[in-house]
Design a protein around this motif. Sequence first.
Motif, mmCIF file in Angstrom:
data_model
loop_
_atom_site.group_PDB
_atom_site.id
_atom_site.type_symbol
_atom_site.label_atom_id
_atom_site.label_comp_id
_atom_site.label_asym_id
_atom_site.label_seq_id
_atom_site.Cartn_x
_atom_site.Cartn_y
_atom_site.Cartn_z
ATOM 1 N N GLY A 15 0.805 -1.204 0.000
ATOM 2 C CA GLY A 15 0.000 0.000 0.000
ATOM 3 C C GLY A 15 0.842 1.259 0.000
ATOM 4 N N ALA A 16 0.170 2.392 0.164
ATOM 5 C CA ALA A 16 0.844 3.676 -0.034
ATOM 6 C C ALA A 16 1.400 4.283 1.254
ATOM 7 C CB ALA A 16 -0.132 4.661 -0.663
ATOM 8 N N SER A 17 1.141 3.664 2.406
ATOM 9 C CA SER A 17 1.590 4.251 3.660
ATOM 10 C C SER A 17 3.111 4.343 3.703
ATOM 11 C CB SER A 17 1.098 3.406 4.842
ATOM 12 O OG SER A 17 1.662 3.878 6.040
ATOM 13 N N ALA A 18 3.607 5.500 4.165
ATOM 14 C CA ALA A 18 5.050 5.675 4.273
ATOM 15 C C ALA A 18 5.622 4.856 5.420
ATOM 16 C CB ALA A 18 5.375 7.148 4.465
ATOM 17 N N CYS A 19 4.791 4.489 6.365
ATOM 18 C CA CYS A 19 5.243 3.735 7.533
ATOM 19 C C CYS A 19 4.212 2.671 7.864
ATOM 20 C CB CYS A 19 5.443 4.675 8.714
ATOM 21 S SG CYS A 19 5.798 3.831 10.267
ATOM 22 N N SER A 20 4.574 1.422 7.684
ATOM 23 C CA SER A 20 3.621 0.334 7.935
ATOM 24 C C SER A 20 3.579 -0.073 9.397
ATOM 25 C CB SER A 20 3.985 -0.885 7.080
ATOM 26 O OG SER A 20 5.263 -1.393 7.459
ATOM 27 N N LEU A 21 4.690 0.107 10.140
ATOM 28 C CA LEU A 21 4.770 -0.431 11.497
ATOM 29 C C LEU A 21 5.704 0.384 12.376
ATOM 30 C CD1 LEU A 21 4.314 -2.781 13.574
ATOM 31 C CD2 LEU A 21 6.257 -3.944 12.492
ATOM 32 N N ALA A 22 5.229 0.714 13.571
ATOM 33 C CA ALA A 22 6.070 1.228 14.655
ATOM 34 C C ALA A 22 6.124 0.132 15.704
ATOM 35 C CB ALA A 22 5.494 2.510 15.242
ATOM 36 N N ALA A 58 12.219 -9.048 5.079
ATOM 37 C CA ALA A 58 10.818 -8.700 5.295
ATOM 38 C C ALA A 58 10.661 -7.229 5.657
ATOM 39 C CB ALA A 58 10.224 -9.579 6.390
ATOM 40 N N ILE A 59 11.552 -6.725 6.503
ATOM 41 C CA ILE A 59 11.510 -5.305 6.877
ATOM 42 C C ILE A 59 11.699 -4.418 5.650
ATOM 43 C CG2 ILE A 59 12.755 -3.502 8.138
ATOM 44 C CD1 ILE A 59 13.240 -5.587 10.360
ATOM 45 N N VAL A 60 12.694 -4.740 4.851
ATOM 46 C CA VAL A 60 12.964 -3.945 3.653
ATOM 47 C C VAL A 60 11.791 -4.021 2.679
ATOM 48 C CG1 VAL A 60 14.487 -3.700 1.649
ATOM 49 C CG2 VAL A 60 15.459 -4.167 3.900
ATOM 50 N N ALA A 61 11.197 -5.208 2.544
ATOM 51 C CA ALA A 61 10.071 -5.381 1.628
ATOM 52 C C ALA A 61 8.866 -4.540 2.036
ATOM 53 C CB ALA A 61 9.673 -6.853 1.559
ATOM 54 N N GLN A 62 8.731 -4.263 3.328
ATOM 55 C CA GLN A 62 7.634 -3.427 3.805
ATOM 56 C C GLN A 62 7.908 -1.941 3.576
ATOM 57 O OE1 GLN A 62 4.730 -4.138 4.694
ATOM 58 N NE2 GLN A 62 4.581 -6.001 5.884
ATOM 59 N N GLY A 63 9.080 -1.621 3.061
ATOM 60 C CA GLY A 63 9.440 -0.221 2.899
ATOM 61 C C GLY A 63 10.081 0.366 4.127
ATOM 62 N N GLY A 64 10.371 -0.494 5.113
ATOM 63 C CA GLY A 64 10.984 -0.052 6.360
ATOM 64 C C GLY A 64 9.997 -0.005 7.508
ATOM 65 N N ASP A 121 15.200 0.757 6.943
ATOM 66 C CA ASP A 121 14.667 0.551 5.593
ATOM 67 C C ASP A 121 15.676 -0.102 4.650
ATOM 68 O OD1 ASP A 121 16.329 2.745 5.501
ATOM 69 O OD2 ASP A 121 15.026 3.940 4.220
ATOM 70 N N THR A 122 16.831 -0.494 5.189
ATOM 71 C CA THR A 122 17.825 -1.228 4.409
ATOM 72 C C THR A 122 18.346 -2.374 5.260
ATOM 73 O OG1 THR A 122 19.719 0.072 5.181
ATOM 74 C CG2 THR A 122 18.536 0.897 3.213
ATOM 75 N N GLU A 123 18.907 -3.382 4.615
ATOM 76 C CA GLU A 123 19.445 -4.503 5.373
ATOM 77 C C GLU A 123 20.616 -4.057 6.246
ATOM 78 O OE1 GLU A 123 19.967 -8.288 3.472
ATOM 79 O OE2 GLU A 123 18.378 -7.884 2.008
ATOM 80 N N SER A 124 21.380 -3.086 5.786
ATOM 81 C CA SER A 124 22.497 -2.599 6.597
ATOM 82 C C SER A 124 21.991 -1.884 7.848
ATOM 83 C CB SER A 124 23.393 -1.668 5.778
ATOM 84 O OG SER A 124 22.679 -0.521 5.336
ATOM 85 N N ALA A 125 20.875 -1.155 7.728
ATOM 86 C CA ALA A 125 20.295 -0.488 8.900
ATOM 87 C C ALA A 125 19.779 -1.512 9.897
ATOM 88 C CB ALA A 125 19.170 0.448 8.464
ATOM 89 N N VAL A 126 19.171 -2.580 9.402
ATOM 90 C CA VAL A 126 18.699 -3.649 10.285
ATOM 91 C C VAL A 126 19.880 -4.301 10.988
ATOM 92 C CG1 VAL A 126 17.482 -5.849 10.403
ATOM 93 C CG2 VAL A 126 16.653 -4.066 8.858
ATOM 94 N N LEU A 127 20.970 -4.537 10.264
ATOM 95 C CA LEU A 127 22.162 -5.149 10.850
ATOM 96 C C LEU A 127 22.742 -4.265 11.953
ATOM 97 C CD1 LEU A 127 24.328 -7.355 10.872
ATOM 98 C CD2 LEU A 127 25.506 -6.094 9.053
ATOM 99 N N GLU A 128 22.798 -2.964 11.721
ATOM 100 C CA GLU A 128 23.306 -2.048 12.738
ATOM 101 C C GLU A 128 22.444 -2.097 13.985
ATOM 102 O OE1 GLU A 128 23.782 1.877 11.213
ATOM 103 O OE2 GLU A 128 25.165 1.268 9.623
ATOM 104 N N ALA A 129 21.128 -2.123 13.812
ATOM 105 C CA ALA A 129 20.222 -2.203 14.956
ATOM 106 C C ALA A 129 20.413 -3.505 15.714
ATOM 107 C CB ALA A 129 18.772 -2.072 14.482
ATOM 108 N N ALA A 130 20.516 -4.599 14.970
ATOM 109 C CA ALA A 130 20.708 -5.911 15.599
ATOM 110 C C ALA A 130 21.982 -5.944 16.419
ATOM 111 C CB ALA A 130 20.742 -6.996 14.523
ATOM 112 N N ASN A 131 23.053 -5.425 15.888
ATOM 113 C CA ASN A 131 24.339 -5.429 16.597
ATOM 114 C C ASN A 131 24.294 -4.535 17.833
ATOM 115 O OD1 ASN A 131 25.388 -7.172 14.695
ATOM 116 N ND2 ASN A 131 26.393 -5.567 13.504
ATOM 117 N N ALA A 132 23.633 -3.385 17.703
ATOM 118 C CA ALA A 132 23.534 -2.465 18.839
ATOM 119 C C ALA A 132 22.761 -3.104 19.990
ATOM 120 C CB ALA A 132 22.865 -1.166 18.404
#
Length: 223
Positions: free
Chosen positions: A15-22, A57-63, A87-98
Amino acid sequence: MALAAALGAVILAKGASACSLALVLALDVSASVDPDEFALQQKGLGAALRSDAVAQAIVAQGGIWLTAYEWSGKRHQYEQFPWTFLDTESAVLEAANAIAGTRRLAEDFPTSLGFALSHGLGLLRDAPEACTRRVIDVSSDGESNDGFSPATAYKEWDMDGITVNALVIEEPRSDIASYYRERVIHGPGAFVEVADGFEDYERAMRRKLLREIGVMAFAQVRR
């Protein structure tokens, strides 16, 4: 092939939502969680986030917007990871490591679940963006034993459109999942995921994240 097909279906359905999930990750560090169990929890969460299925999955949702905090006693809720848009796999990796490398800030306090939920609700209220879905993901190995109840938290706060899910860490001969199903989970599509001890935390969290992100096909494939 199954993974690629599922990702394609998510993209078409987004869909068109800029943010699918918080998504708010609320992690129990009360006195019942010993240092080894805390390490399994943090490393398991980090591994679940950095898994290919979850990151894609996160990236596919648009972040998604993500934040995490530890909780225990009435006034012991501490940030582990601030609101960040992944919104990128690298951003997810940084979050996971943190998150995996977070140092514990409390360890000798009771399980004040009502206060923990109130803190999570406050974080959603102050989220950087109004997302289509707002979810608190509570991980715990015990029932609330201090402060006001989850029911009181829900009564006092505006819960319209907010979902509270639970990841319950069960030990042999325990049935904490029933407590969380009956008294804790709340809102649209709320559910309980069960880990068979802290050693099973990564698997359970991976399934839970996939379900919260909205990619049930992944949760079934990666069971």
